[in-house]
Design an enzyme around this catalytic site. Structure first.
Site, mmCIF file in Angstrom:
data_model
loop_
_atom_site.group_PDB
_atom_site.id
_atom_site.type_symbol
_atom_site.label_atom_id
_atom_site.label_comp_id
_atom_site.label_asym_id
_atom_site.label_seq_id
_atom_site.Cartn_x
_atom_site.Cartn_y
_atom_site.Cartn_z
ATOM 1 N N GLN A 78 0.367 -1.315 -0.439
ATOM 2 C CA GLN A 78 0.094 0.384 0.112
ATOM 3 C C GLN A 78 1.242 1.142 0.175
ATOM 4 O OE1 GLN A 78 -3.490 -1.054 2.643
ATOM 5 N NE2 GLN A 78 -4.422 1.872 1.854
ATOM 6 N N PHE A 79 0.873 1.939 -1.613
ATOM 7 C CA PHE A 79 1.771 3.135 -0.917
ATOM 8 C C PHE A 79 1.257 4.577 -0.596
ATOM 9 C CE2 PHE A 79 -0.997 3.972 -4.614
ATOM 10 C CZ PHE A 79 -0.372 4.989 -4.988
ATOM 11 N N THR A 80 0.542 4.469 -0.796
ATOM 12 C CA THR A 80 -0.425 5.364 -0.088
ATOM 13 C C THR A 80 -0.237 5.639 1.262
ATOM 14 O OG1 THR A 80 -2.667 3.832 0.812
ATOM 15 C CG2 THR A 80 -2.588 5.727 -1.557
#
Length: 149
Positions: A78-80
């Site tokens: 989850q790069f966010t």
């Protein structure tokens, strides 16, 4: 590396409306990998999570690890989690690692968890996923590898 750790009764990932992976009792780990992260960050985070005592014993106290309860782990990239929200109204992802850097570190993280004797399932890196999480408690923790160095 950044991780959101959730204790779950069950969880799963669907991609294109098809079940990709699922677990029963255990943990969901949402993991964000930043530009300066290394395999050492993955190892530190995996070892810490594998031994966190966040499951209840017979007295209702958090005294048991994922290994103690023989739970499973679902790891979802989850790069966010690497977003910078300090300025403006749109997130900046300049701290997030590019896939060429992030994928090998993500894979190492999964490998290190498996080396702890834990059954690990994953989402699909960079895919659009529907993640179903049945949070138990709710119990949710946030952890960064930088604090473990």
């Amino acid at each position: 590396m950044k991780a959101v750790i959730q204790r779950v009764k069950k969880a799963g990932v669907k991609i294109d409306n098809e079940t990709y992976s699922q677990i029963a009792h255990g943990l969901v780990i949402l993991v964000g990998i930043e530009k300066d992260d290394t395999a050492d960050d993955a190892m530190l985070l995996a070892q810490k999570i594998a031994n966190l005592r966040i499951f209840e014993d017979e007295a209702g106290k958090m005294n048991l690890s994922i290994k103690d309860v023989q739970g499973e782990i679902l790891v979802v990239s989850q790069f966010t989690l690497c977003a910078d929200l300090r300025r403006g109204r749109r997130p900046s992802f300049t701290d997030a690692a590019e896939p060429a850097i992030a994928v090998p570190i993500y894979e190492k993280f999964v490998f290190f968890l498996q080396n702890e004797g834990i059954t690990v399932k994953t989402g699909k890196f960079a895919a659009k996923m529907l993640v179903e999480i049945f949070n138990d408690g709710p119990v949710t923790f946030y952890l960064e590898s930088k604090g473990l160095r």
